[in-house]
Design a protein around this motif. Structure first.
Motif, PDB file in Angstrom:
ATOM      1  N   ASP A  75      -1.950   2.568  13.862  1.00 27.78           N
ATOM      2  CA  ASP A  75      -2.393   3.718  13.066  1.00 27.78           C
ATOM      3  C   ASP A  75      -1.396   3.921  11.925  1.00 27.78           C
ATOM      4  N   LEU A  76      -1.840   3.638  10.694  1.00 35.04           N
ATOM      5  CA  LEU A  76      -0.956   3.714   9.535  1.00 35.04           C
ATOM      6  C   LEU A  76      -1.476   4.726   8.521  1.00 35.04           C
ATOM      7  N   SER A  77      -0.587   5.520   7.987  1.00 31.01           N
ATOM      8  CA  SER A  77      -0.916   6.402   6.863  1.00 31.01           C
ATOM      9  C   SER A  77      -0.362   5.734   5.614  1.00 31.01           C
TER      10      SER A  77
ATOM     11  N   CYS B  84       0.795  -1.240   0.000  1.00 29.89           N
ATOM     12  CA  CYS B  84       0.000   0.000   0.000  1.00 29.89           C
ATOM     13  C   CYS B  84       0.821   1.281   0.000  1.00 29.89           C
ATOM     14  N   GLY B  85       2.109   1.192   0.213  1.00 32.39           N
ATOM     15  CA  GLY B  85       2.917   2.396   0.302  1.00 32.39           C
ATOM     16  C   GLY B  85       2.749   3.082   1.644  1.00 32.39           C
ATOM     17  N   LEU B  86       3.535   2.700   2.600  1.00 35.41           N
ATOM     18  CA  LEU B  86       3.445   3.231   3.954  1.00 35.41           C
ATOM     19  C   LEU B  86       4.080   4.613   4.040  1.00 35.41           C
ATOM     20  N   GLN B  87       3.347   5.569   4.598  1.00 36.01           N
ATOM     21  CA  GLN B  87       3.878   6.915   4.821  1.00 36.01           C
ATOM     22  C   GLN B  87       4.265   7.134   6.279  1.00 36.01           C
ATOM     23  N   ALA B  88       3.504   6.588   7.219  1.00 41.02           N
ATOM     24  CA  ALA B  88       3.779   6.763   8.649  1.00 41.02           C
ATOM     25  C   ALA B  88       3.100   5.639   9.421  1.00 41.02           C
ATOM     26  N   ALA B  89       3.638   5.338  10.600  1.00 41.95           N
ATOM     27  CA  ALA B  89       3.077   4.281  11.439  1.00 41.95           C
ATOM     28  C   ALA B  89       3.208   4.673  12.902  1.00 41.95           C
TER      29      ALA B  89
END
Length: 126
Positions: free
Chosen positions: A107-109, A23-28
């Motif tokens: 919580d993932l962006s 999904c392409g992780l931006q932040a976690a």
């Protein structure tokens, strides 16, 4: 039993790695919300991402007492332990926790899927 979820660092690391690949992780991060809490209406900083929550600790008795409202649509029971909630946080959203126990989510962006599909690249490379 789907109601149990092993919450351990290796489990969280595997979930984050899978999201990064697909999904392409931006932040976690980990988000804990105490009973009686509310998160005021707000929007995310951009429409280039979506928010994905994996319920890590969600008491079954509290499920219907946890409400997520996105773009004016309220959804009681949004969080269930071991299940995913996905929403576009560029729309105004808020949370009300009227339950009795803490709610904890991974919580993932993630990259907005339409933008990722168009480019074929993670947002960080656009």
């Amino acid at each position: 039993d789907d109601s149990t979820l092993e919450v351990s660092r290796p489990t969280i690391d595997r979930a984050v790695a899978a999201v990064r690949r697909t999904c392409g992780l931006q932040a976690a991060g980990i988000s804990r919300l105490e009973p009686g809490s509310a998160i005021r209406p707000h929007t995310g900083p951009t429409n280039r991402r979506w928010t994905l929550h994996l319920g890590l600790v969600v008491d079954a008795a509290d499920v219907e007492r946890l409400t997520l409202t996105v773009a004016g649509t309220a959804r009681a029971g949004a969080w269930v332990q071991g299940k995913v909630v996905l929403f576009d946080d560029s729309y105004e959203h808020d949370v009300v926790h009227a339950g009795a126990r803490d709610r904890v989510v991974l919580d993932l962006s993630i990259d907005h899927p339409a933008l990722r599909a168009r480019s074929g690249k993670p947002q960080s490379e656009l």
